[in-house]
Write a protein that holds these residues in place. Structure first.
Motif, PDB file in Angstrom:
ATOM      1  N   UNK A  19       0.829  -1.222   0.000  1.00 24.51           N
ATOM      2  CA  UNK A  19       0.000   0.000   0.000  1.00 24.51           C
ATOM      3  C   UNK A  19       0.858   1.265   0.000  1.00 24.51           C
ATOM      4  N   UNK A  20       2.170   1.110   0.039  1.00 25.25           N
ATOM      5  CA  UNK A  20       3.069   2.261   0.068  1.00 25.25           C
ATOM      6  C   UNK A  20       3.392   2.726  -1.355  1.00 25.25           C
ATOM      7  N   UNK A  21       3.553   4.027  -1.492  1.00 23.41           N
ATOM      8  CA  UNK A  21       3.953   4.626  -2.764  1.00 23.41           C
ATOM      9  C   UNK A  21       5.403   5.081  -2.677  1.00 23.41           C
ATOM     10  N   UNK A  22       6.185   4.723  -3.685  1.00 16.00           N
ATOM     11  CA  UNK A  22       7.558   5.197  -3.802  1.00 16.00           C
ATOM     12  C   UNK A  22       7.584   6.329  -4.810  1.00 16.00           C
ATOM     13  N   UNK A  23       8.108   7.473  -4.411  1.00 13.14           N
ATOM     14  CA  UNK A  23       8.239   8.616  -5.309  1.00 13.14           C
ATOM     15  C   UNK A  23       9.714   8.869  -5.584  1.00 13.14           C
ATOM     16  N   UNK A  24      10.060   8.972  -6.858  1.00 14.14           N
ATOM     17  CA  UNK A  24      11.441   9.203  -7.271  1.00 14.14           C
ATOM     18  C   UNK A  24      11.469  10.502  -8.074  1.00 14.14           C
ATOM     19  N   UNK A  25      12.265  11.466  -7.602  1.00 13.97           N
ATOM     20  CA  UNK A  25      12.337  12.772  -8.252  1.00 13.97           C
ATOM     21  C   UNK A  25      13.724  12.996  -8.837  1.00 13.97           C
ATOM     22  N   UNK A  26      13.791  13.227 -10.134  1.00 14.23           N
ATOM     23  CA  UNK A  26      15.047  13.567 -10.806  1.00 14.23           C
ATOM     24  C   UNK A  26      15.344  15.036 -10.502  1.00 14.23           C
ATOM     25  N   UNK A  27      16.435  15.274  -9.784  1.00 12.83           N
ATOM     26  CA  UNK A  27      16.743  16.633  -9.336  1.00 12.83           C
ATOM     27  C   UNK A  27      17.056  17.565 -10.514  1.00 12.83           C
ATOM     28  N   UNK A  28      17.526  17.012 -11.629  1.00  8.70           N
ATOM     29  CA  UNK A  28      17.892  17.838 -12.775  1.00  8.70           C
ATOM     30  C   UNK A  28      16.652  18.320 -13.522  1.00  8.70           C
ATOM     31  N   UNK A  29      15.734  17.391 -13.798  1.00  6.02           N
ATOM     32  CA  UNK A  29      14.544  17.745 -14.574  1.00  6.02           C
ATOM     33  C   UNK A  29      13.376  18.175 -13.701  1.00  6.02           C
ATOM     34  N   UNK A  30      13.402  17.760 -12.430  1.00  9.71           N
ATOM     35  CA  UNK A  30      12.294  18.052 -11.532  1.00  9.71           C
ATOM     36  C   UNK A  30      11.132  17.090 -11.690  1.00  9.71           C
ATOM     37  N   UNK A  31      11.245  16.117 -12.567  1.00  8.39           N
ATOM     38  CA  UNK A  31      10.169  15.164 -12.813  1.00  8.39           C
ATOM     39  C   UNK A  31      10.097  14.143 -11.687  1.00  8.39           C
ATOM     40  N   UNK A  32       8.865  13.850 -11.221  1.00 15.53           N
ATOM     41  CA  UNK A  32       8.643  12.846 -10.181  1.00 15.53           C
ATOM     42  C   UNK A  32       7.833  11.693 -10.752  1.00 15.53           C
ATOM     43  N   UNK A  33       8.295  10.477 -10.512  1.00 17.76           N
ATOM     44  CA  UNK A  33       7.577   9.273 -10.932  1.00 17.76           C
ATOM     45  C   UNK A  33       7.200   8.476  -9.692  1.00 17.76           C
ATOM     46  N   UNK A  34       6.014   7.875  -9.714  1.00 17.34           N
ATOM     47  CA  UNK A  34       5.514   7.120  -8.563  1.00 17.34           C
ATOM     48  C   UNK A  34       5.385   5.639  -8.901  1.00 17.34           C
ATOM     49  N   UNK A  35       5.681   4.807  -7.904  1.00 25.54           N
ATOM     50  CA  UNK A  35       5.641   3.359  -8.065  1.00 25.54           C
ATOM     51  C   UNK A  35       5.057   2.751  -6.785  1.00 25.54           C
TER      52      UNK A  35
END
Length: 396
Positions: free
Chosen positions: A44-60
């Motif tokens: 039930x947990x969400x992992x958020x990964x943010x690319x510091x260069x582009x600012x884009x966040x992806x969730x898994x």
């Protein structure tokens, strides 16, 4: 109940880099999430990964063991893991500024209870003065609202409303003021419950209406009161039955949930029509609440000339989320709330009540563009009085 706690501690380790060439462009990143308390299923947990260069966040979504593996381009990243309940973040952990530069990278995140925003809820609308028409005074149409001034959804259940037992219209009550350094003497404590087993979620900028009596006070002919509170979120229904006689002052609206009555010294919701007993929004954990309910102090009842005594509660000042020193012009003698809670006071223009003096927090906008209540812990600046400005909250 609203989850509280401190920020997590994050541990980061990098795996061995077995590559030797300069052609390396991606890293196999394995994220592992853990917690001090045993969690049987992390899916039930969400992992958020943010690319510091582009600012884009992806969730898994994590697997049930709390892991997720992803191929990431080499670079600098923020990693965060969170669990939400009814849209509210309850567990959270993060690793910031993690360099991904090797063939494999391990990221370990430890989650803990999510911290509340520095500003969460405030008292917003305060209507204790009530109104009248001619010689008819309208009782029990008082109400208050609490507003979420943060930028995220929050649970309101578990928050409590406390009303001072001390009166700021009297010369210093030595018995009560003796506790004021660390505690505030209160005569009433009520708590927002969960409803039908569900948390009470308040969105950013939104409010809850807490009514003394959640009915249409205007009546069918529109002459018995000034507000319609039939659509309030909660009501302060305090039942008082003694020797088979029902002395309850209000009618229970079965369609509106009742506040939990933790303690009511007079066995009635009693705010006071001139606001001489200030009100506070409080957050108490179960253990602290149980402790103060078990440690009542018997003190002289204000206005009783020393003849009557009641049991009061010692509320830890540290438990106060927001407090407003209310009262009446020309009648207020001293403050009964510490300056750390309210530096000043907001005083209605009547010492007796029933003049429709409505108190409203001024509005401002936070950094995210959400309209919120101004909150500087200085009620003379934060609030305004609007004569007959009380609002109706009818059933929808």
């Amino acid at each position: 109940m609203l989850v509280l706690g401190g920020m997590m501690t994050a541990l980061v380790s990098c795996g061995d880099d077995n590559s030797t060439g300069s052609s390396l462009q991606f890293s196999i990143v394995t994220v592992t999430v853990t917690a001090d308390n045993a969690i049987s299923d992390y899916s039930t947990f969400t992992l958020s990964v943010t690319d510091k260069k582009s600012g884009k966040t992806s969730n898994y979504q994590l697997d049930n063991k709390g892991q997720y593996t992803i191929d990431l381009p080499l670079g600098l990243y923020d990693f965060a893991a969170s669990q939400t309940v009814q849209g509210v973040k309850v567990l959270f952990g993060q690793v910031l500024n993690q360099t991904v530069s090797q063939a494999t990278t391990d990221v370990n995140i430890k989650v803990a209870a999510a911290t509340l925003p520095s500003q969460s809820f405030v008292l917003d609308e305060l209507y204790f003065n009530c109104d009248k028409e001619g010689w008819t005074s309208f009782y029990y149409e008082d109400y208050l609202t609490i507003r979420n001034v943060s930028s995220e959804p929050l649970f309101a259940d578990g928050l409590s409303i406390a009303i001072c037992g001390d009166y700021n219209t009297l010369e210093a009550n030595e018995e009560m003021s003796a506790y004021l350094n660390d505690n505030i003497i209160i005569s009433q404590l009520y708590t927002i419950p969960m409803v039908n087993g569900q948390h009470v979620v308040v969105e950013p900028g939104k409010s809850l209406v807490l009514a003394h009596s959640a009915i249409n006070h205007k009546g069918t002919d529109g002459t018995t009161g000034t507000v319609d509170l039939s659509g309030a979120d909660f009501e302060f229904y305090v039942q008082y039955i003694e020797n088979g006689q029902d002395y309850t002052m209000t009618t229970d609206n079965p369609e509106v949930p009742n506040m939990i009555v933790d303690y009511s010294a007079n066995q009635a919701f009693n705010w006071g029509y001139n606001g001489a007993t200030p009100i506070m929004l409080v957050r108490l954990d179960d253990a602290t609440k149980a402790a103060i309910l078990a440690d009542k102090v018997n003190l002289t009842m204000p206005m009783s000339m020393g003849y009557s005594h009641l049991d009061y509660l010692k509320l830890p000042a540290s438990a106060v989320v927001d407090g407003v020193e209310t009262g009446a012009q020309g009648a207020s003698v001293r403050k009964v709330l510490p300056a750390a809670i309210d530096q000043s006071s907001i005083l209605v223009e009547t010492a007796y009540g029933f003049d429709g003096q409505f108190i409203k927090r001024k509005e401002t906008t936070n950094a995210n563009g959400v309209t919120i209540g101004k909150d500087t812990n200085n009620s003379a600046d934060d609030f305004e009085i609007i004569a007959h400005g009380q609002k109706s909250y009818p059933k929808q």
